[in-house]
Design a protein around this motif. Structure first.
Motif, PDB file in Angstrom:
ATOM      1  N   LEU A 149      -0.889  -2.244 -13.475  1.00 51.04           N
ATOM      2  CA  LEU A 149      -2.220  -2.672 -13.568  1.00 51.04           C
ATOM      3  C   LEU A 149      -2.898  -1.350 -14.445  1.00 51.04           C
ATOM      4  N   LYS A 150      -3.941  -1.670 -15.270  1.00 47.26           N
ATOM      5  CA  LYS A 150      -4.844  -0.637 -15.665  1.00 47.26           C
ATOM      6  C   LYS A 150      -5.600   0.006 -14.398  1.00 47.26           C
ATOM      7  N   PRO A 151      -5.682   1.566 -14.673  1.00 42.04           N
ATOM      8  CA  PRO A 151      -6.558   2.230 -13.548  1.00 42.04           C
ATOM      9  C   PRO A 151      -7.840   1.669 -12.838  1.00 42.04           C
ATOM     10  N   GLU A 152      -8.620   0.919 -13.705  1.00 41.35           N
ATOM     11  CA  GLU A 152      -9.762   0.293 -13.211  1.00 41.35           C
ATOM     12  C   GLU A 152      -9.549  -1.020 -12.414  1.00 41.35           C
ATOM     13  N   GLN A 153      -8.328  -1.779 -12.949  1.00 39.76           N
ATOM     14  CA  GLN A 153      -8.103  -2.915 -12.186  1.00 39.76           C
ATOM     15  C   GLN A 153      -7.515  -2.431 -10.873  1.00 39.76           C
ATOM     16  N   ARG A 154      -6.412  -1.392 -10.922  1.00 40.41           N
ATOM     17  CA  ARG A 154      -5.710  -1.113  -9.691  1.00 40.41           C
ATOM     18  C   ARG A 154      -6.723  -0.529  -8.878  1.00 40.41           C
ATOM     19  N   LYS A 155      -7.774   0.179  -9.002  1.00 42.13           N
ATOM     20  CA  LYS A 155      -8.642   0.712  -7.951  1.00 42.13           C
ATOM     21  C   LYS A 155      -9.086  -0.440  -7.088  1.00 42.13           C
ATOM     22  N   ILE A 170       7.587  -5.534  -2.430  1.00 40.66           N
ATOM     23  CA  ILE A 170       8.004  -4.681  -3.622  1.00 40.66           C
ATOM     24  C   ILE A 170       7.700  -4.916  -4.746  1.00 40.66           C
ATOM     25  N   LEU A 171       7.800  -6.334  -5.197  1.00 46.69           N
ATOM     26  CA  LEU A 171       7.358  -6.855  -6.539  1.00 46.69           C
ATOM     27  C   LEU A 171       6.089  -6.722  -6.694  1.00 46.69           C
ATOM     28  N   PHE A 172       5.246  -7.141  -5.707  1.00 45.30           N
ATOM     29  CA  PHE A 172       3.818  -7.315  -5.901  1.00 45.30           C
ATOM     30  C   PHE A 172       3.362  -5.774  -5.904  1.00 45.30           C
ATOM     31  N   GLY A 173       3.815  -4.689  -5.238  1.00 42.63           N
ATOM     32  CA  GLY A 173       3.526  -3.489  -5.410  1.00 42.63           C
ATOM     33  C   GLY A 173       3.713  -2.749  -6.821  1.00 42.63           C
ATOM     34  N   ALA A 174       5.072  -3.334  -7.388  1.00 40.50           N
ATOM     35  CA  ALA A 174       5.202  -2.786  -8.570  1.00 40.50           C
ATOM     36  C   ALA A 174       4.430  -3.346  -9.740  1.00 40.50           C
ATOM     37  N   ALA A 175       3.872  -4.638  -9.419  1.00 41.41           N
ATOM     38  CA  ALA A 175       2.755  -5.087 -10.335  1.00 41.41           C
ATOM     39  C   ALA A 175       1.548  -4.621 -10.267  1.00 41.41           C
ATOM     40  N   LEU A 216       0.943  -1.291   0.109  1.00 40.40           N
ATOM     41  CA  LEU A 216      -0.052  -0.069  -0.001  1.00 40.40           C
ATOM     42  C   LEU A 216       1.013   1.290  -0.024  1.00 40.40           C
ATOM     43  N   GLY A 217       1.834   1.147   0.669  1.00 40.73           N
ATOM     44  CA  GLY A 217       2.946   2.395   0.582  1.00 40.73           C
ATOM     45  C   GLY A 217       3.237   2.645  -0.823  1.00 40.73           C
ATOM     46  N   ILE A 218       3.660   1.532  -1.664  1.00 38.42           N
ATOM     47  CA  ILE A 218       4.039   1.626  -3.017  1.00 38.42           C
ATOM     48  C   ILE A 218       3.024   2.200  -3.945  1.00 38.42           C
ATOM     49  N   THR A 219       1.889   1.630  -3.829  1.00 42.25           N
ATOM     50  CA  THR A 219       0.835   2.107  -4.377  1.00 42.25           C
ATOM     51  C   THR A 219       0.513   3.715  -3.992  1.00 42.25           C
ATOM     52  N   ALA A 220       0.566   4.015  -2.774  1.00 42.08           N
ATOM     53  CA  ALA A 220       0.163   5.140  -2.387  1.00 42.08           C
ATOM     54  C   ALA A 220       1.224   6.245  -3.238  1.00 42.08           C
ATOM     55  N   ALA A 221       2.434   5.734  -3.295  1.00 41.25           N
ATOM     56  CA  ALA A 221       3.475   6.630  -3.943  1.00 41.25           C
ATOM     57  C   ALA A 221       2.865   6.970  -5.432  1.00 41.25           C
ATOM     58  N   GLY A 222       2.148   6.215  -5.931  1.00 41.37           N
ATOM     59  CA  GLY A 222       1.862   6.526  -7.439  1.00 41.37           C
ATOM     60  C   GLY A 222       2.775   5.987  -8.504  1.00 41.37           C
ATOM     61  N   ASP A 223       4.065   5.988  -8.141  1.00 43.67           N
ATOM     62  CA  ASP A 223       5.051   5.526  -9.136  1.00 43.67           C
ATOM     63  C   ASP A 223       6.287   5.118  -8.355  1.00 43.67           C
TER      64      ASP A 223
END
Length: 443
Positions: A183-189, A174-179, A75-82
């Motif tokens: 994802l496409k925005p709708e899948q990632r949400k 880390i690898l899972f967060g990068a994956a 969640l920390g990785i996804t919160a960073a956005g990139d």
């Protein structure tokens, strides 16, 4: 209008009604420690049987830590956005860990040499005892960097969680967060919503498990006193005194200076985490406080992103208390057996230990296990001296884990501020709520 006013009045009243002292977790844990001490001295045999309570509590905590670390890092990785943002925070954290660990290692080595711990025992190494100790603690170990690097990568996704291998869990996260970021925005949400829901659930589970902390503290302390009594404390009292003084120095002085440089107050910081410190002392496991530290650091103003990345990584790479422990114990064994270690020998052994200790400090007794394996592999120090340190391992672990945990909490605060991920207003409000301070007072 009136509804809003009523809500505000109710909120104010709720804040002003303090929880009875006997319902506070810190008091309950302290009561468990006192009762455990009493039972240990009065009825040692019965006290030894209480170990099961401490083991049950630590096992419950261990079931939470691995998934909680995984979820929060992702969640920390996804919160960073990139990944660039993740890399910036991670790079600053690793630089901080290396600089601070080196400073503490140098200071502790100086203290170990000047304190002369272990001198005067004049123990003699015996071949039979060496063989027995080698059989107990391990014949040899490949401590090469390539071996360490390989150990970071799991054989399977589930295996890392089953073994509680923190470094491997960090790599997977880390690898899972990068994956997830790929994802496409709708899948990632959808994935992020599910992960957030699971994270909230595990925090609720943490609250439930923490209700058993007083029983865990009682069982752990009762066993330690009932099993070792005062004999171990007396025979190795000087080492304990030097170690506790050194660890306190690292927390109050070294970490205090670091916090002051970034506008924080070490004494307010330690007061805020007093319940966690008591819990760490009772359980002798850094792991026991990790879920609460994640939660409270976010309340203190650190962003979820920085907390989720820095704190778990620090538990694997930033072992301030372990550095002090290993420095003192290396010199203790050398002096006890009248073995002269040059400065190169000392630095080489401790550097080897710091490499092999990654990820072991979260588990109760993990520091000693790594220390024992590395002493065996070094070929310089007498392995038959290890039972001497094992006798006081519980007492040393209690202070070491506090230093490790507080060192990582300090690192999270500093790296959060360096990365622009810190909210000073939240810190003031949280200190005001938890410590009864004026929110406008200087921190």
């Amino acid at each position: 209008m009136s509804t809003s006013s009523n809500v505000d009045d109710f909120s104010t009243d709720s804040r002003q009604v303090p929880k009875p002292f006997y319902l506070r977790l810190g008091f309950q844990i302290f009561a468990g420690i006192v009762l455990g001490l009493a039972l240990g001295f009065i009825a040692p045999k019965a006290a030894v049987q209480m170990k099961v309570l401490g083991d049950i509590f630590l096992n419950l905590i261990k079931t939470i830590v691995a998934p909680l670390v995984f979820l929060n890092v992702v969640l920390g990785i996804t919160a960073a956005g990139d990944l660039k943002s993740v890399g910036r925070i991670g790079f600053k954290a690793l630089i901080y860990f290396e600089v601070v660990s080196t400073i503490i290692l140098v200071i502790s080595m100086v203290i170990a040499n000047f304190s002369d711990v272990g001198s005067g025992l004049h123990l003699v190494s015996d071949a039979a005892q060496t063989a027995a100790a080698t059989a107990t603690y391990g014949k040899s170990a490949d401590m090469s960097f390539s071996k360490f690097l390989l150990s970071m990568f799991p054989h399977s996704f589930v295996g890392a969680f089953a073994e509680g291998a923190l470094l491997q869990i960090l790599v997977i996260a880390i690898l899972f967060g990068a994956a997830v970021l790929a994802l496409k925005p709708e899948q990632r949400k959808g994935v992020e919503a599910a992960l957030n829901g699971m994270s909230d659930c595990f925090f609720k589970l943490t609250d439930l498990v923490m209700k058993f902390a007083p029983l865990g503290a009682f069982g752990s302390i009762a066993f330690a006193i009932g099993y070792s009594g005062m004999a171990a404390v007396i025979s190795l009292g000087y080492l304990l005194l030097v170690m506790y003084a050194s660890l306190a120095l690292m927390v109050v002085l070294v970490m205090g200076i670091i916090l002051r440089l970034y506008g924080f107050n070490i004494f307010l910081f330690l007061r805020y985490f007093k319940d966690e410190i008591v819990l760490l002392f009772a359980t002798a496991s850094s792991e026991s406080a990790l879920p609460r530290l994640i939660e409270k650091l976010q309340k203190l103003g650190c962003s979820k992103q920085s907390t989720s990345l820095v704190l778990p990584t620090g538990y694997a790479f930033n072992l301030d208390g372990t550095a002090v422990y290993m420095s003192l114990c290396v010199l203790f064994l050398a002096n006890a057996y009248d073995i002269h270690l040059t400065l190169e020998h000392q630095l080489g052994i401790v550097a080897l230990m710091m490499l092999t200790s990654k990820g072991a400090a979260t588990v109760s007794g993990g520091t000693f296990i790594v220390f024992a394996a590395t002493v065996t592999a070094s070929g310089i120090l007498p392995v038959e001296g290890l039972p001497l340190l094992l006798g006081i391992n519980r007492l040393t672990s209690q202070a070491v884990c506090i230093c490790n945990a507080m060192g990582n909490a300090v690192a999270t605060m500093v790296v959060s501020k360096l990365s622009g991920q810190f909210d000073p207003r939240m810190m003031r409000e949280e200190y005001s709520r938890a410590l009864g301070r004026d929110p406008n007072a200087a921190i």
